[in-house]
Enzyme design. Structure first.
Site, PDB file in Angstrom:
ATOM      1  N   LYS A 120      25.380  15.090 -36.725  1.00 31.00           N
ATOM      2  CA  LYS A 120      25.775  13.850 -37.406  1.00 31.00           C
ATOM      3  C   LYS A 120      25.349  13.891 -38.865  1.00 31.00           C
ATOM      4  O   LYS A 120      26.109  13.510 -39.769  1.00 31.00           O
ATOM      5  CB  LYS A 120      25.147  12.643 -36.721  1.00 31.00           C
ATOM      6  CG  LYS A 120      25.429  11.314 -37.428  1.00 31.00           C
ATOM      7  CD  LYS A 120      24.398  10.263 -37.115  1.00 31.00           C
ATOM      8  CE  LYS A 120      23.095  10.518 -37.839  1.00 31.00           C
ATOM      9  NZ  LYS A 120      22.107   9.424 -37.668  1.00 31.00           N
ATOM     10  N   GLY A 152      22.681   4.190 -40.234  1.00 28.77           N
ATOM     11  CA  GLY A 152      21.906   4.238 -41.467  1.00 28.77           C
ATOM     12  C   GLY A 152      22.579   5.053 -42.547  1.00 28.77           C
ATOM     13  O   GLY A 152      22.542   4.689 -43.731  1.00 28.77           O
ATOM     14  N   ARG A 205      17.887  -3.888 -41.027  1.00 32.42           N
ATOM     15  CA  ARG A 205      17.403  -2.561 -41.415  1.00 32.42           C
ATOM     16  C   ARG A 205      17.213  -2.483 -42.933  1.00 32.42           C
ATOM     17  O   ARG A 205      17.967  -3.096 -43.706  1.00 32.42           O
ATOM     18  CB  ARG A 205      18.360  -1.475 -40.922  1.00 32.42           C
ATOM     19  CG  ARG A 205      18.470  -1.462 -39.397  1.00 32.42           C
ATOM     20  CD  ARG A 205      19.275  -0.292 -38.898  1.00 32.42           C
ATOM     21  NE  ARG A 205      18.585   0.971 -39.139  1.00 32.42           N
ATOM     22  CZ  ARG A 205      19.116   2.162 -38.834  1.00 32.42           C
ATOM     23  NH1 ARG A 205      20.322   2.243 -38.296  1.00 32.42           N
ATOM     24  NH2 ARG A 205      18.437   3.275 -39.089  1.00 32.42           N
ATOM     25  N   SER A 245      12.472   4.846 -45.432  1.00 30.83           N
ATOM     26  CA  SER A 245      13.590   5.704 -45.036  1.00 30.83           C
ATOM     27  C   SER A 245      13.873   6.734 -46.118  1.00 30.83           C
ATOM     28  O   SER A 245      14.153   6.378 -47.273  1.00 30.83           O
ATOM     29  CB  SER A 245      14.861   4.876 -44.783  1.00 30.83           C
ATOM     30  OG  SER A 245      15.953   5.736 -44.496  1.00 30.83           O
ATOM     31  N   SER A 246      13.855   8.005 -45.735  1.00 34.93           N
ATOM     32  CA  SER A 246      14.214   9.060 -46.680  1.00 34.93           C
ATOM     33  C   SER A 246      15.672   8.958 -47.104  1.00 34.93           C
ATOM     34  O   SER A 246      16.081   9.539 -48.115  1.00 34.93           O
ATOM     35  CB  SER A 246      13.968  10.437 -46.055  1.00 34.93           C
ATOM     36  OG  SER A 246      14.873  10.682 -44.982  1.00 34.93           O
ATOM     37  N   GLN A 247      16.478   8.211 -46.331  1.00 33.43           N
ATOM     38  CA  GLN A 247      17.891   8.062 -46.684  1.00 33.43           C
ATOM     39  C   GLN A 247      18.076   7.358 -48.020  1.00 33.43           C
ATOM     40  O   GLN A 247      19.122   7.518 -48.652  1.00 33.43           O
ATOM     41  CB  GLN A 247      18.636   7.305 -45.581  1.00 33.43           C
ATOM     42  CG  GLN A 247      18.799   8.115 -44.305  1.00 33.43           C
ATOM     43  CD  GLN A 247      19.462   7.319 -43.188  1.00 33.43           C
ATOM     44  OE1 GLN A 247      19.701   6.114 -43.318  1.00 33.43           O
ATOM     45  NE2 GLN A 247      19.752   7.974 -42.087  1.00 33.43           N
ATOM     46  N   SER A 285      10.557  12.042 -42.877  1.00 35.70           N
ATOM     47  CA  SER A 285      11.805  12.801 -42.655  1.00 35.70           C
ATOM     48  C   SER A 285      12.214  13.659 -43.848  1.00 35.70           C
ATOM     49  O   SER A 285      13.386  13.694 -44.236  1.00 35.70           O
ATOM     50  CB  SER A 285      12.949  11.845 -42.284  1.00 35.70           C
ATOM     51  OG  SER A 285      12.603  11.040 -41.184  1.00 35.70           O
ATOM     52  N   GLU A 328      12.798  11.152 -35.635  1.00 39.77           N
ATOM     53  CA  GLU A 328      13.874  10.866 -34.687  1.00 39.77           C
ATOM     54  C   GLU A 328      13.658  11.548 -33.345  1.00 39.77           C
ATOM     55  O   GLU A 328      14.273  11.184 -32.342  1.00 39.77           O
ATOM     56  CB  GLU A 328      15.220  11.295 -35.269  1.00 39.77           C
ATOM     57  CG  GLU A 328      15.365  12.783 -35.490  1.00 39.77           C
ATOM     58  CD  GLU A 328      16.564  13.110 -36.370  1.00 39.77           C
ATOM     59  OE1 GLU A 328      17.359  13.969 -35.972  1.00 39.77           O
ATOM     60  OE2 GLU A 328      16.700  12.497 -37.453  1.00 39.77           O
ATOM     61  N   HIS A 373      14.004   1.454 -37.337  1.00 37.16           N
ATOM     62  CA  HIS A 373      15.198   2.232 -37.001  1.00 37.16           C
ATOM     63  C   HIS A 373      16.193   1.368 -36.218  1.00 37.16           C
ATOM     64  O   HIS A 373      16.210   0.145 -36.373  1.00 37.16           O
ATOM     65  CB  HIS A 373      14.791   3.493 -36.243  1.00 37.16           C
ATOM     66  CG  HIS A 373      14.411   4.629 -37.156  1.00 37.16           C
ATOM     67  ND1 HIS A 373      14.807   5.935 -36.938  1.00 37.16           N
ATOM     68  CD2 HIS A 373      13.689   4.649 -38.286  1.00 37.16           C
ATOM     69  CE1 HIS A 373      14.328   6.709 -37.898  1.00 37.16           C
ATOM     70  NE2 HIS A 373      13.635   5.950 -38.726  1.00 37.16           N
TER      71      HIS A 373
END
Length: 450
Positions: A30, A108, A136, A182-184, A211, A330, A357
């Site tokens: 993903k 996310g 989130r 969040s590393s996103q 992450s 995760e 999450h």
């Protein structure tokens, strides 16, 4: 893949009849698929994604990009030199435009990676999603984009729903961001940065970044399409990433199997004392799931990586583990499930961010494992698990795919486990119940693929 039967509200998790011995073909990553879609959409020429993951999260990403004007053609390819056959998506960049509405679901990657893309579009792009998506963290991306010149209306919530009023370009430049939740947040800015007028300099300020493998994945994929990226690992400043503005190249990318989604199948080998092979496991990868080789070996198994893939074997005994999962959070639900079946206690650390999450994964794991007779305690940044004999019962999943697969792992060794809403696994792993059943009885459908 054959049509999947309708799934019951409570799915009886099958007990393993003995040691498993199976080969499980896991569908594409993903994380790679959705990053590949964004980069191809921002490129200066068409590109290909081969063997992409087709799941709820990736289809939401594809539909969102289509809504903004990107062409995505889905074909079945025979492959070309150095590439694989099978499903392939051809991505045709176009002028990004609104008005459009993006359904992020509870993904996310979609809710965080696409607002910077929307800032480059010409016109308003509205973002909405599942009720959980409103809870989130997104404020870091919103604040950073505003600092870089974007106009966003979120009613001062720092969360969805919101509208990004794209101006056809974004100035970019230097920005500070707290990405400890969040590393996103970092990946979101880096992915679109080559299209910003000044590129970007992202400086993380705050607690430790979770992450990190996912940020390394973003950087590697940016470089693959021709972007110039300076990183802390390459001798740059700690917690600072710089991307130079420039055109991105269309590429022909083969998507790796999703190694995090391989987790429940490898766990089955550990729990049953059996053997599972995952074809096409890459020798080198930035996927967090690659850490399973070391973690599950420490818990009592062994693995062998060959040209055919990864073969993992269990001994029938599971050992507890004390491990920092900060970079691979995760994986925590599946590791917790295995730890609950071990012969000694486990401590899982470094994963406080999991409370934000798809659900509060630490609270959910504690509640659900304890209701099956377990002894799990939440800590400030993780879980302490003391194995006890477990019994059957309903395992609630809170619409979280990794809670559902964790429950299936428990069910291998515990009779009477019923998984509530196992269909939520389709978020990243299509037809998990079918793959699970086939693993336990390979003769039932030896040719099944997701």
């Amino acid at each position: 893949m054959t049509e999947s039967p309708a799934l019951p509200a409570l799915w009886p998790a099958p007990v393993a009849p003995g040691a498993v011995d199976a080969t499980v073909t896991v569908p594409g990553s993903k994380s790679v698929t959705n990053r590949g879609l964004v980069l191809a959409a921002l490129s200066s020429e068409p590109g290909w994604l081969r063997r992409p993951l087709r799941s709820r999260d990736t289809l939401l990403m594809a539909e969102a990009l289509r809504a903004m004007g990107v062409g995505i053609e889905e074909t079945v390819s025979s492959g070309s030199a150095g590439t694989s056959g099978g499903e392939a998506w051809r991505i045709i960049p176009a002028g990004l435009h609104g008005p459009a509405t993006v359904d992020v679901g509870n993904a996310g990657t979609v809710m965080r990676f696409l607002p910077p893309v929307a800032a480059l579009a010409d016109g308003p792009i509205r973002f909405d999603g599942d009720p959980r998506s409103y809870e989130r963290p997104l404020g870091g991306v919103i604040d950073a984009l505003r600092a870089l010149g974007a106009r966003i209306d979120d009613d001062n919530r720092g969360a969805l729903p919101m509208t990004v009023f794209g101006g056809g370009a974004l100035e970019g430049g230097a920005v500070e961001i707290d990405a400890s939740s969040s590393s996103q947040f970092v990946s979101a800015l880096l992915l679109s940065a080559p299209r910003f007028n000044q590129g970007v300099e992202v400086r993380h300020v705050g607690a430790a970044l979770p992450s990190m493998p996912h940020i390394r994945m973003t950087v590697d994929m940016l470089r693959t399409v021709g972007a110039q990226v300076d990183t802390p690992e390459a001798g740059g400043e700690p917690n600072v990433w710089r991307v130079t503005p420039g055109a991105l190249l269309g590429r022909d990318l083969v998507v790796e199997p999703d190694l995090s989604n391989a987790q429940p199948f490898l766990a089955a080998a550990l729990v049953t004392g059996g053997r599972v092979t995952i074809p096409d496991w890459p020798e080198h990868t930035t996927q967090p799931g690659d850490a399973l080789r070391e973690i599950f070996t420490a818990m009592g198994g062994s693995c062998e990586l060959t040209d055919q893939g990864l073969t993992f074997s269990g001994t029938g005994r599971i050992h507890g583990i004390d491990v920092d999962l900060g970079e691979v959070g995760e994986l925590t639900p599946g590791i917790a499930a295995v730890a609950a079946l071990a012969d000694s206690p486990s401590t899982l650390r470094g994963v406080a961010h999991l409370r934000l999450h798809e659900t509060d994964r630490l609270a959910a794991l504690t509640k659900e494992l304890n209701e099956l007779g377990g002894d799990v305690t939440e800590t400030a940044d993780g879980l302490h698990i003391r194995p006890r004999p477990l019994h059957g019962g309903i395992f609630h999943t809170y619409e979280d795919h990794r809670l559902a697969t964790a429950a299936a792992i428990i069910g291998l060794a515990v009779e009477g486990v019923e998984v509530e809403n196992v269909a939520t696994t389709a978020k990243t792993l299509p037809d998990f119940p079918g793959l699970w059943t086939d693993m336990l009885d390979p003769s039932s459908a030896p040719a099944r693929r997701a």
